[in-house]
Design an enzyme around this catalytic site. Structure first.
Site, PDB file in Angstrom:
ATOM      1  N   SER A 185       0.793  -1.227   0.000  1.00  0.00           N
ATOM      2  CA  SER A 185       0.000   0.000   0.000  1.00  0.00           C
ATOM      3  C   SER A 185       0.825   1.276   0.000  1.00  0.00           C
ATOM      4  CB  SER A 185      -0.961  -0.011   1.192  1.00  0.00           C
ATOM      5  OG  SER A 185      -0.232  -0.150   2.386  1.00  0.00           O
ATOM      6  N   HIS A 213      -5.445  -4.217  -1.727  1.00  0.00           N
ATOM      7  CA  HIS A 213      -5.279  -3.165  -2.736  1.00  0.00           C
ATOM      8  C   HIS A 213      -5.242  -3.702  -4.171  1.00  0.00           C
ATOM      9  CE1 HIS A 213      -4.815   0.555  -0.411  1.00  0.00           C
ATOM     10  NE2 HIS A 213      -4.275  -0.206   0.523  1.00  0.00           N
ATOM     11  N   LYS A 245     -12.017  -1.206   0.316  1.00  0.00           N
ATOM     12  CA  LYS A 245     -11.182  -0.439  -0.618  1.00  0.00           C
ATOM     13  C   LYS A 245     -11.961  -0.264  -1.930  1.00  0.00           C
ATOM     14  CE  LYS A 245      -7.598  -0.392   2.295  1.00  0.00           C
ATOM     15  NZ  LYS A 245      -6.856  -1.464   2.951  1.00  0.00           N
TER      16      LYS A 245
HETATM   17  C1  LIG Z   1      -6.750  -1.859   4.421  1.00  0.00           C
HETATM   18  C2  LIG Z   1      -6.013  -3.113   4.555  1.00  0.00           C
HETATM   19  C3  LIG Z   1      -6.417  -4.097   5.466  1.00  0.00           C
HETATM   20  C4  LIG Z   1      -7.557  -3.870   6.431  1.00  0.00           C
HETATM   21  O1  LIG Z   1      -8.771  -3.943   5.785  1.00  0.00           O
HETATM   22  P1  LIG Z   1     -10.089  -3.355   6.481  1.00  0.00           P
HETATM   23  O2  LIG Z   1     -11.176  -4.101   5.823  1.00  0.00           O
HETATM   24  O3  LIG Z   1     -10.125  -1.890   6.176  1.00  0.00           O
HETATM   25  O4  LIG Z   1      -9.982  -3.630   7.938  1.00  0.00           O
HETATM   26  C5  LIG Z   1      -5.725  -5.283   5.500  1.00  0.00           C
HETATM   27  N1  LIG Z   1      -4.666  -5.497   4.702  1.00  0.00           N
HETATM   28  C6  LIG Z   1      -4.228  -4.570   3.822  1.00  0.00           C
HETATM   29  C7  LIG Z   1      -3.053  -4.867   2.957  1.00  0.00           C
HETATM   30  C8  LIG Z   1      -4.882  -3.341   3.736  1.00  0.00           C
HETATM   31  O5  LIG Z   1      -4.436  -2.433   2.877  1.00  0.00           O
END
Ligand SMILES: *Cc1c(COP(=O)(O)O)cnc(C)c1O
Length: 397
Positions: A185, A213, A245
């Protein structure tokens, strides 16, 4: 007597003094390309709402209807009395979308990683992680009794070194679990999952990818990293993701074999002991899958804008790192400069937050931008002009 809570204010003060505290911005209204942040109308350049689905009319409609038919809460955890038809249908549709035998939905991606990972590996096992994995994976690994090892970021030869060393370990590990983010990310690079899966197969290890992502972005119609590399589910055993996301809503999930899903929901404490999604959330997630299946233009638009933005930024002379995804870092090195660039962009009508130490290395401060398929061509031009103006003022280009 000393105040037992004095550390709260003291540690907060330390964060403020080192400028590592979070100063929260307020979004007034939807996460749309033109949005209102702290009362100012700006172009959103740092949300995870890649495809604009959080504000898509079909998702909004689905959420309203489900609220009318099912109410605003599920009333329980899923194993007791909170397993609604909407949850079951969402999992059926997600598995079909992912072309997997089965899927399971958790309350969030964080709850997925922190709840499932400690069940997959325990005493006598080894978990091997990429050094830049997401914090929710790190917490999941910490909750496990397994031993841990880390390989250099996105480096299959270093992973091979760790696997070879693990083979020498006595007594032999019961199980080995390799975990990686799909798309990282902060840098926007894609994990070499094809090579990782091959190494996993050679060493008899289970492979777990967190594709938060990559979904809605990579692969056929946004199906994610497993589709992107055309990998078999015999080699990538857990495909984890999130609805928070590109799907535009909230909720974590896994896809894989039926055995995986049966195991996961019976064992993950975050799943068993926490209330299930409100009906409008489950319905909006279902609608998001519908939109991805039927409106393939959003993913194409995302990539078109991404290529145009990257080439404009590189053409202006910005350091945009090695990203091959819609996450484009604008690397300026010093924290102070990243903050100044973000402030200047905001004044010029573009919202993109600085990412500084300790989130990235001290000399790798940056503005992280994330492309959004809902931007118009004019919006993109406005943003590029703002970057050019701010970059020249700060003598970055
Ligand atoms: C955003 C994210 C998460 C967490 O996801 P949520 O559903 O927002 O709790 C987990 N792993 C990665 C790589 C992320 O970017």
């Amino acid at each position: 007597m000393r105040d037992p809570t004095s550390f709260l204010a003291q540690e907060y003060r330390e964060l403020v003094d080192s400028a590592t505290d979070w100063k929260l911005r307020v979004l007034g209204g939807p996460s749309a390309p033109w949005c209102t942040i702290d009362g100012k109308k700006v172009l959103m350049f740092c949300s995870n709402n890649y495809l604009g689905l959080s504000n898509h009319p079909k998702l909004i409609q689905a959420a309203i209807e489900a609220t009318r038919t099912h109410g605003v809460g599920s009333g329980s955890v899923r194993p007791i009395a909170g397993n609604m038809d909407l949850h079951v249908e969402l999992e059926r549709r997600l598995a079909r979308f992912k072309r997997a035998d089965a899927s399971l939905v958790y309350q969030s991606g964080f709850a997925t990683n922190s709840g499932l990972i400690p069940q997959l590996a325990g005493e006598g096992d080894l978990i091997i992680s990429d050094e830049l994995n997401h914090g929710s994976i790190i917490d999941g690994v910490r909750l496990s009794r397994a031993e841990r090892a880390v390989y250099r970021h996105a480096d299959p030869s270093d992973l091979e070194r760790v696997l070879a060393a693990a083979e020498e370990h006595r007594p032999s590990y019961r199980r080995i679990l390799i975990i990686t983010d799909g798309v990282f990310s902060m840098d926007g690079d894609i994990a070499p999952l094809d090579r990782i899966a091959e190494l996993g197969a050679r060493h008899g290890a289970m492979v777990y990818v967190d594709d938060a992502h990559g979904e809605g972005v990579l692969g056929e119609g946004g199906r994610g990293i497993v589709s992107h590399f055309g990998l078999s589910r015999d080699r990538v055993h857990v495909e984890m993701g999130t609805f928070s996301k590109a799907f535009g809503v909230v909720g974590g999930h896994i896809s894989g074999s039926k055995a995986l899903v049966d195991f996961a929901y019976n064992k993950s404490r975050t799943w068993l002991l926490s209330g299930s999604h409100p009906p409008p959330v489950a319905a909006a997630c279902l609608a998001a899958i519908d939109v991805l299946e039927n409106e393939t233009e959003h993913v194409r638009r995302l990539w078109d804008l991404t290529h145009r933005f990257k080439s404009a930024m590189a053409g202006l002379g910005f350091d945009i790192g090695q990203s091959t995804t819609p996450i484009t870092p604008i690397i300026v090195r010093e924290s102070r400069v990243a903050k100044a660039l973000s402030d200047r962009l905001f004044a010029l009508g573009v919202f993109a937050l600085p990412i500084v130490y300790p989130m990235v290395a001290k000399d790798k401060a940056r503005i992280r931008t994330i492309m959004n398929a809902a931007l118009t061509d004019d919006d993109l031009s406005v943003a590029i002009s703002a970057f050019e103006k701010a970059g020249r003022e700060l003598k970055l280009i």
